[in-house]
Enzyme design. Sequence first.
Site, mmCIF file in Angstrom:
data_model
loop_
_atom_site.group_PDB
_atom_site.id
_atom_site.type_symbol
_atom_site.label_atom_id
_atom_site.label_comp_id
_atom_site.label_asym_id
_atom_site.label_seq_id
_atom_site.Cartn_x
_atom_site.Cartn_y
_atom_site.Cartn_z
ATOM 1 N N GLY A 1 0.840 -1.197 0.000
ATOM 2 C CA GLY A 1 0.000 0.000 0.000
ATOM 3 C C GLY A 1 0.873 1.244 0.000
ATOM 4 O O GLY A 1 2.010 1.228 -0.483
ATOM 5 N N THR A 2 0.354 2.307 0.562
ATOM 6 C CA THR A 2 1.090 3.571 0.583
ATOM 7 C C THR A 2 2.454 3.419 1.239
ATOM 8 O O THR A 2 3.474 3.888 0.724
ATOM 9 C CB THR A 2 0.269 4.636 1.333
ATOM 10 N N VAL B 1 4.144 3.397 15.801
ATOM 11 C CA VAL B 1 3.746 4.494 16.677
ATOM 12 C C VAL B 1 4.320 5.807 16.155
ATOM 13 O O VAL B 1 5.522 5.930 15.951
ATOM 14 C CB VAL B 1 4.233 4.273 18.117
ATOM 15 N N GLY C 1 4.401 7.389 13.324
ATOM 16 C CA GLY C 1 4.984 7.528 11.984
ATOM 17 C C GLY C 1 6.482 7.668 11.980
ATOM 18 O O GLY C 1 7.221 6.782 12.403
ATOM 19 N N GLU D 1 -10.131 7.946 6.700
ATOM 20 C CA GLU D 1 -10.603 6.787 5.953
ATOM 21 C C GLU D 1 -12.098 6.908 5.668
ATOM 22 O O GLU D 1 -12.818 7.664 6.323
ATOM 23 C CB GLU D 1 -10.341 5.508 6.759
ATOM 24 N N ASP E 1 -7.221 3.869 17.383
ATOM 25 C CA ASP E 1 -5.864 3.917 16.825
ATOM 26 C C ASP E 1 -4.890 4.498 17.851
ATOM 27 O O ASP E 1 -3.806 3.943 18.082
ATOM 28 C CB ASP E 1 -5.870 4.766 15.555
ATOM 29 N N LYS F 1 -1.525 2.677 20.048
ATOM 30 C CA LYS F 1 -0.193 3.270 20.166
ATOM 31 C C LYS F 1 0.161 3.533 21.621
ATOM 32 O O LYS F 1 1.304 3.308 22.037
ATOM 33 C CB LYS F 1 -0.139 4.567 19.348
#
Length: 429
Positions: free
Chosen positions: A13-14, A134, A136, A192, A203, A207
Amino acid sequence: MTEPLRIAIAGLGTVGAGVVRLLTGNAELITARAGRPIEIVAVNARERKKDRGVDLTPYRWQDDLGLMAEADDVDVVVELIGGSDGPAIAFARKALKAGKGLVSANKAMIAHHGAELATLAEEAGKPLKFEAAVAGGIPVIKALGGGAAANEISSLFGILNGTCNYILSEMEQKGSNFADVLKEAQALGYAEADPTFDIDGIDAAHKLAILASLAFGTQISFEEVETRGIREIEAVDIERAAALGYRIRLVGETRYDDGRLFQRVHPVLVPVNHPLAKVDGSLNAVVADGNFVGRLTFEGAGAGAGPTASAVVADIIDIARGELQPAFGVPASALAPAAPAHSDAGKGRSYVRVAVADEPGVMADLTAILRDCDVSIESLIQRGDAGDGGVFIAMITHETEHSRLAEAVRRMADCKAVLSQPMRMDLLD
């Protein structure tokens, strides 16, 4: 060592495409810093023919994840499939049991199965790394497990979800309602199509559970994270908070005292001069307090192809260098069990917003409830149309026991003059 580190990537994916792009685009630099080449051997994704903007023809396309996990020509697998269960965890388990190193960006899988995977990695003598799970591109896991490893961490808190932070920032700047900004965020790709995990705080809770385990050496307990998202926040809350000198942020907080672990994700009012109040848009920030190093603040991009791919490749470079340490800073068997410490047991100041009928005596009724619950008001604003002939009352309380304020809010909700469920948010002091 000059032999290449051979990797297989599951999930394109991305982030997966970003990893390929970074490894090929910065190949010379990465080889110099890793001390050996890093070679992509095999890749896997659900759709083989999809255009991902990267050339995948040099690599073996492996349709069977099981075969990829056990391939003799693979040293490390990179799991970018996503999801706490299903193919992701099956692939991770098989790879570790086959003696492969594992790199993952999957916070849900680590939050639910991290201790199990750490145990498998230790038994195999192989690394398990998840920096990208966690915040990015912010190297907070490396900082907690490495740079601050000699410190006792007393508390950790931060903004851990870029989607929520973007929505709240836009509501501040535009004065828009939550639903309108959410639609804009979805159109721009910041949220999303099903934003539940983000806007309901799940989310961020994944984290936070990982960070708590790293910071305090406790067993991961995602199920014990008190979680509340931002669906209830209205434009009036943003405006009232600003008038009182605060901004609203979705914050994860954790601390460990006397064997009890406090973990909470919730919207809070942050003073305008606090560092977190200045974290706008989709940025993330993490603040940790160490007993010798003092306060550490990390801020940066919490999502996106570039930042997340950077964190994934940083983990791969560490493995290429031969770095091998317990995934959570201590052996999985040494992670301490911790009883939950719930938020109502503490003290603090809070914001309460109530929509009430615009009629005599209402304020007296509310203040009587607060008096009976031993809650006092620090500041108050009463103005604005709440619809149906009502007005909004917004107040900041003095420090009080959270359990007392919770009881006061319950009693307010039962008042005939109260038009909707009161909104309560705590202050981050």
